[in-house]
Scaffold this motif. Structure first.
Motif, PDB file in Angstrom:
ATOM      1  N   LEU A  67      42.187  19.544  -2.468  1.00  0.00           N
ATOM      2  CA  LEU A  67      41.740  19.803  -1.110  1.00  0.00           C
ATOM      3  C   LEU A  67      40.857  18.646  -0.653  1.00  0.00           C
ATOM      4  N   ILE A  68      41.178  18.075   0.491  1.00  0.00           N
ATOM      5  CA  ILE A  68      40.391  16.938   0.973  1.00  0.00           C
ATOM      6  C   ILE A  68      38.984  17.409   1.331  1.00  0.00           C
ATOM      7  N   GLN A  69      38.016  16.537   1.156  1.00  0.00           N
ATOM      8  CA  GLN A  69      36.613  16.899   1.369  1.00  0.00           C
ATOM      9  C   GLN A  69      36.357  17.392   2.789  1.00  0.00           C
ATOM     10  N   ALA A  70      37.057  16.834   3.765  1.00  0.00           N
ATOM     11  CA  ALA A  70      36.848  17.229   5.154  1.00  0.00           C
ATOM     12  C   ALA A  70      37.303  18.654   5.426  1.00  0.00           C
ATOM     13  N   GLU A  71      38.089  19.220   4.542  1.00  0.00           N
ATOM     14  CA  GLU A  71      38.621  20.567   4.735  1.00  0.00           C
ATOM     15  C   GLU A  71      37.587  21.598   4.282  1.00  0.00           C
ATOM     16  N   PHE A  72      36.935  22.244   5.242  1.00  0.00           N
ATOM     17  CA  PHE A  72      35.964  23.275   4.888  1.00  0.00           C
ATOM     18  C   PHE A  72      36.392  24.667   5.339  1.00  0.00           C
ATOM     19  N   SER A  73      37.507  24.784   6.042  1.00  0.00           N
ATOM     20  CA  SER A  73      37.897  26.099   6.564  1.00  0.00           C
ATOM     21  C   SER A  73      38.261  27.076   5.453  1.00  0.00           C
ATOM     22  N   SER A 109      38.161  18.262  12.323  1.00  0.00           N
ATOM     23  CA  SER A 109      39.545  18.196  11.863  1.00  0.00           C
ATOM     24  C   SER A 109      40.353  19.229  12.628  1.00  0.00           C
ATOM     25  N   SER A 110      41.615  19.337  12.278  1.00  0.00           N
ATOM     26  CA  SER A 110      42.485  20.318  12.929  1.00  0.00           C
ATOM     27  C   SER A 110      42.179  21.744  12.479  1.00  0.00           C
ATOM     28  N   PRO A 146      41.867  28.797  21.962  1.00  0.00           N
ATOM     29  CA  PRO A 146      42.162  29.665  20.835  1.00  0.00           C
ATOM     30  C   PRO A 146      41.750  28.969  19.530  1.00  0.00           C
ATOM     31  N   ILE A 147      41.475  29.765  18.520  1.00  0.00           N
ATOM     32  CA  ILE A 147      41.152  29.221  17.201  1.00  0.00           C
ATOM     33  C   ILE A 147      42.464  29.118  16.436  1.00  0.00           C
ATOM     34  N   VAL A 148      42.969  27.907  16.339  1.00  0.00           N
ATOM     35  CA  VAL A 148      44.249  27.649  15.679  1.00  0.00           C
ATOM     36  C   VAL A 148      44.013  26.708  14.517  1.00  0.00           C
ATOM     37  N   ALA A 149      44.541  27.064  13.362  1.00  0.00           N
ATOM     38  CA  ALA A 149      44.388  26.225  12.176  1.00  0.00           C
ATOM     39  C   ALA A 149      45.523  25.231  12.080  1.00  0.00           C
ATOM     40  N   SER A 150      45.153  23.991  11.924  1.00  0.00           N
ATOM     41  CA  SER A 150      46.102  22.911  11.656  1.00  0.00           C
ATOM     42  C   SER A 150      47.223  22.895  12.687  1.00  0.00           C
ATOM     43  N   ALA A 152      49.265  24.944  14.010  1.00  0.00           N
ATOM     44  CA  ALA A 152      49.598  26.325  14.384  1.00  0.00           C
ATOM     45  C   ALA A 152      50.012  27.158  13.172  1.00  0.00           C
ATOM     46  N   VAL A 153      49.393  26.865  12.036  1.00  0.00           N
ATOM     47  CA  VAL A 153      49.649  27.639  10.825  1.00  0.00           C
ATOM     48  C   VAL A 153      49.130  29.058  10.993  1.00  0.00           C
ATOM     49  N   LEU A 154      48.020  29.186  11.701  1.00  0.00           N
ATOM     50  CA  LEU A 154      47.390  30.488  11.892  1.00  0.00           C
ATOM     51  C   LEU A 154      46.592  30.455  13.188  1.00  0.00           C
TER      52      LEU A 154
END
Length: 174
Positions: A67-73, A109-110, A146-150, A152-154
């Protein structure tokens, strides 16, 4: 398609579609396949109030060396699941690690909005008014999104909902 099925409340179909997407992603060598599946399953299980089934998966992916460091979700989602499951000490430690350098310094990030949703959820469950207030200020400019992950994964609904959760956590019920 998985996200749309989730938004339509067709969670069993969404879970089956997520499994098919995972298999396809693995077959073509997509590097984010596990992250996408985890995000989708966390979203589905969260809506079903079946946190115990995803806690291990969320924690495993959140601490993955890939997991990349920038990914905190995924980290904030795991903390929110811990908090909602009543594992307050673990949730507190996870939240403290997330915000140690300041919430305003978490990388953009996305997945930033969904990561912030996780933080406000943890703040609500732990009754951490300070974290909730800071997150509120950072989320406010995105109220109409809207709160969309990456990719539109979620979709986790409106940012206004996250703002409401944060405001409630610091006592502003209006």
């Amino acid at each position: 398609d998985v996200m749309l099925l989730i938004r339509a409340g067709r969670l069993d179909e969404a879970e089956a579609a997520a499994g098919r997407c995972y298999e396809l992603g693995e077959a073509v060598g997509e590097v984010d396949t596990l992250g996408y599946l985890t995000a989708q399953m966390v979203g589905i299980r969260w809506l079903q109030d079946r946190d115990d089934e995803i806690l291990d998966m969320a924690e495993e992916v959140a601490t993955s060396p890939t997991l990349i460091q920038a990914e905190f979700s995924l980290r904030s989602s795991a903390a929110a699941i811990l908090a909602r499951a009543g594992r307050r000490r673990q949730a507190r430690a996870a939240l403290d690690r997330l915000v140690a350098g300041g919430i305003d310094r978490l990388p953009s990030s996305s997945t930033w909005l969904i990561g912030m949703l996780g933080i406000v959820e943890v703040a609500r469950w732990l009754e951490d008014a300070d974290v909730a207030r800071e997150a509120y200020g950072l989320l406010l400019p995105y109220a109409d999104l809207p709160i969309v992950a990456s990719l539109a994964v979620l979709c986790a609904g409106s940012t206004e909902r996250a703002l409401g959760i944060a405001a409630a956590a610091f006592g502003d019920l209006d």
